[in-house]
Write a protein that holds these residues in place. Sequence first.
Motif, PDB file in Angstrom:
ATOM      1  N   LEU A 134       0.860  -1.184   0.000  1.00 59.77           N
ATOM      2  CA  LEU A 134       0.000   0.000   0.000  1.00 59.77           C
ATOM      3  C   LEU A 134       0.896   1.234   0.000  1.00 59.77           C
ATOM      4  N   SER A 135       0.753   2.059  -1.014  1.00 57.56           N
ATOM      5  CA  SER A 135       1.528   3.307  -1.063  1.00 57.56           C
ATOM      6  C   SER A 135       0.780   4.251  -1.994  1.00 57.56           C
ATOM      7  N   SER A 136       1.473   5.246  -2.553  1.00 54.80           N
ATOM      8  CA  SER A 136       0.757   6.138  -3.467  1.00 54.80           C
ATOM      9  C   SER A 136       0.315   5.360  -4.711  1.00 54.80           C
ATOM     10  N   PHE A 137       1.026   4.267  -5.031  1.00 57.79           N
ATOM     11  CA  PHE A 137       0.545   3.311  -6.035  1.00 57.79           C
ATOM     12  C   PHE A 137       0.491   1.975  -5.318  1.00 57.79           C
ATOM     13  N   TRP A 167      -5.057   5.827   7.183  1.00 60.70           N
ATOM     14  CA  TRP A 167      -4.549   5.924   5.801  1.00 60.70           C
ATOM     15  C   TRP A 167      -5.248   7.060   5.058  1.00 60.70           C
ATOM     16  N   ASN A 168      -6.556   7.076   5.175  1.00 62.85           N
ATOM     17  CA  ASN A 168      -7.341   8.076   4.445  1.00 62.85           C
ATOM     18  C   ASN A 168      -7.025   9.491   4.925  1.00 62.85           C
ATOM     19  N   MET A 188       3.562  -6.958   8.907  1.00 60.94           N
ATOM     20  CA  MET A 188       3.296  -5.610   8.388  1.00 60.94           C
ATOM     21  C   MET A 188       4.508  -4.724   8.591  1.00 60.94           C
ATOM     22  N   GLN A 189       4.922  -4.091   7.527  1.00 58.99           N
ATOM     23  CA  GLN A 189       6.076  -3.191   7.582  1.00 58.99           C
ATOM     24  C   GLN A 189       5.638  -1.781   7.206  1.00 58.99           C
ATOM     25  N   PHE A 190       5.829  -0.848   8.125  1.00 57.63           N
ATOM     26  CA  PHE A 190       5.521   0.568   7.900  1.00 57.63           C
ATOM     27  C   PHE A 190       6.829   1.272   7.593  1.00 57.63           C
ATOM     28  N   TYR A 191       6.900   2.000   6.503  1.00 57.42           N
ATOM     29  CA  TYR A 191       8.184   2.526   6.032  1.00 57.42           C
ATOM     30  C   TYR A 191       7.957   3.935   5.521  1.00 57.42           C
ATOM     31  N   ASP A 192       8.777   4.864   5.984  1.00 58.99           N
ATOM     32  CA  ASP A 192       8.640   6.267   5.561  1.00 58.99           C
ATOM     33  C   ASP A 192      10.030   6.766   5.187  1.00 58.99           C
ATOM     34  N   ARG A 193      10.229   7.112   3.927  1.00 58.91           N
ATOM     35  CA  ARG A 193      11.585   7.463   3.478  1.00 58.91           C
ATOM     36  C   ARG A 193      11.585   8.753   2.691  1.00 58.91           C
ATOM     37  N   VAL A 194      12.775   9.315   2.596  1.00 58.92           N
ATOM     38  CA  VAL A 194      12.963  10.492   1.752  1.00 58.92           C
ATOM     39  C   VAL A 194      13.922  10.127   0.626  1.00 58.92           C
ATOM     40  N   TYR A 245       5.335   3.600   2.624  1.00 55.65           N
ATOM     41  CA  TYR A 245       4.517   2.448   2.245  1.00 55.65           C
ATOM     42  C   TYR A 245       4.152   1.633   3.467  1.00 55.65           C
ATOM     43  N   LEU A 246       3.123   0.839   3.311  1.00 57.10           N
ATOM     44  CA  LEU A 246       2.732  -0.162   4.314  1.00 57.10           C
ATOM     45  C   LEU A 246       2.605  -1.484   3.566  1.00 57.10           C
ATOM     46  N   LEU A 247       3.497  -2.414   3.920  1.00 54.94           N
ATOM     47  CA  LEU A 247       3.548  -3.709   3.250  1.00 54.94           C
ATOM     48  C   LEU A 247       2.894  -4.765   4.142  1.00 54.94           C
TER      49      LEU A 247
END
Length: 469
Positions: A255-258, A341-342, A385-391, A353-355
Amino acid sequence: MGSLAFFIASLGFLLPLVSNANPLDKRAAALKPFNLRVTFKPAAYAVPSTIQHVQDAVACGASNGVTVTAKSGGHSYGSHGLGGEDGHLIIDMRNFSNVTVDQTAQTANIGPGGRLGNVATALYNQGKQAISHGTCPGVGVGGLTLHGGYGLSSRGRGLTLDNVLEATVVLANSTVVTASTTQNPDLFWALRGAGAAFGVVTNFKFKTFTAPENNIVFQYFFSPSSASQLATALTALQDFTRNSQPPELNMRLFLSSFTTFSGVYYGSRSDFDKIMNPLLSKMGIGSGTVSTNSWLNTLTSFSNGPLAQTGTYDTHETFFSKSLMPEYMSPEAITALSNYWNANARSNSRQWYLLFDCHGGNGSAITKVSADSTSYAHRNATFKMQFYDRVASGNYDPSWMPFLNGWVKSITDAMPSVNFGMYINYADTSLTKDEAHTHYWKDNYKKLVDVKMQYDPKRVFEGPQIVGS
Ligand SMILES: Cc1cc2nc3c(=O)[nH]c(=O)nc-3n(C[C@H](O)[C@H](O)[C@H](O)COP(=O)(O)OP(=O)(O)OC[C@H]3O[C@@H](n4cnc5c(N)ncnc54)[C@H](O)[C@@H]3O)c2cc1C
Ligand SMILES: *[C@@H]1O[C@H](CO)[C@@H](O)[C@H](O)[C@H]1NC(C)=O
Ligand SMILES: *[C@@H]1O[C@H](CO)[C@@H](O)[C@H](O)[C@H]1NC(C)=O
Ligand SMILES: *[C@@H]1O[C@H](CO)[C@@H](O)[C@H](O)[C@H]1NC(C)=O
Ligand SMILES: *[C@@H]1O[C@H](CO)[C@@H](O)[C@H](O)[C@H]1NC(C)=O
Ligand SMILES: *[C@@H]1O[C@H](CO)[C@@H](O)[C@H](O)[C@H]1NC(C)=O
């Protein structure tokens, strides 16, 4: 750089400073973790090429009161391979990367310093053998195997750690032992789930399988348009994974922007369609691509680049990450996840992303292994579940951490009586020691501390989150 002391010259195995590269570049590369958000300054850095070197390095650390840390692929999300804090003696296992298959026995000796892409290729080149492992070709065998190891074969073949027959370990007092179900079984139990705290593994003996060659690789596209649509899809997926997902089917929702729903099925196209079509329609998923692939192409489909990892490893990201290993998410938890999410993720322009890896359920080989046979505490987790926030560039601003912390909290608050597991291979640097111990090892933690006291009473192997810290 100037303050770093690469002082183990007396041992005769310094970081290799070869003539074709600037020595400082080599040092800088060795000190650069996968996650550039989390960097540390070791006290010393050893690159052994024999077991005797490893023994000497451990003895050097122990006798000088310097905490010792093994590093294999350097992919820990908390840079635990660099100690997870300043001041450790790092034992870089890069030169322990041999892969030797016994084709008759279907076993392989694999060095912990091997990177997954090279290991998979070497196994395949020796009688088309394979093991169950993770997807990223740069990850090291050492950290992956000692703490889990989930990938495209796990539902049928178990975790990477489920396929270890034996490990060779340099202990805190520098003795070398074998750990297996018959030799040092407590150590063997502890290594498979919490390995970093118990010694330096110099070799794994794995059981292998013959690589399957006609594999259905799929990727579907999904664009949930509302919180309730996402909740519907997750509810259907959770129910399917718990009760109906066969061992031949491995998959994940990214789950991400795509958003993609992808995986591998080891079986026929007609069986695949029979199993998947009802699920896709419940999840509201339409278009996608499905193709048949050889083993190496199957791995490459998920590797984000070539399997071969040559030269100086120089791939990095800058990120904060968290995990959850739920056995079951209640309707309230799924609603909370979807609402968050919303409200907070969809509008976030960083590369988050959230995998959801479909990890467990009654058709999973991971779940079938008995709870007490290894120290891995998440046998019953439906999702990993993996929550990931990157630049993409620049630094990760700590003020962004509440984004993922809040997402996890929204889910766990919806089920307040549950101790959600978390996966140390997705190390979360925001956890306190106690939180890390409780969530990474759950009910196994107490016994792990007992084994730690037996094998490393002086805590030669330490780190901010490992057992006994
Ligand atoms: C891009 C990427 C993709 C990933 N994909 C997956 C995946 O598909 N499935 C999955 O399960 N995980 C995955 N992971 C997580 C990965 O399993 C962990 O980060 C793992 O710990 C990395 O192992 P390493 O040897 O590369 O890391 P390191 O940082 O070198 O080590 C990690 C930990 O293991 C200890 N350790 C390493 N080697 C030894 C040894 N020889 N003896 C004793 N202790 C040792 C270190 O001290 C440290 O605590 C991924 C990570 C990344 C960055
Ligand atoms: C150790 O590995 C490096 C590559 O990472 C290599 O250049 C060097 O020759 C190796 N050293 C030994 C002694 O094998
Ligand atoms: C790896 O294999 C080479 C060639 O056989 C050998 O010289 C070397 O000692 C092995 N390394 C380890 C760490 O076992
Ligand atoms: C899993 O459980 C469901 C019932 O919840 C049952 O119908 C199914 O056959 C089981 N599958 C396996 C592989 O045991
Ligand atoms: C998983 O669930 C089964 C019962 O469904 C239970 O016996 C087992 O102990 C659980 N394992 C873990 C690790 O919680
Ligand atoms: C080293 O530690 C192990 C595990 O605690 C122990 O069994 C062994 O006797 C120790 N060896 C020495 C030489 O002290």
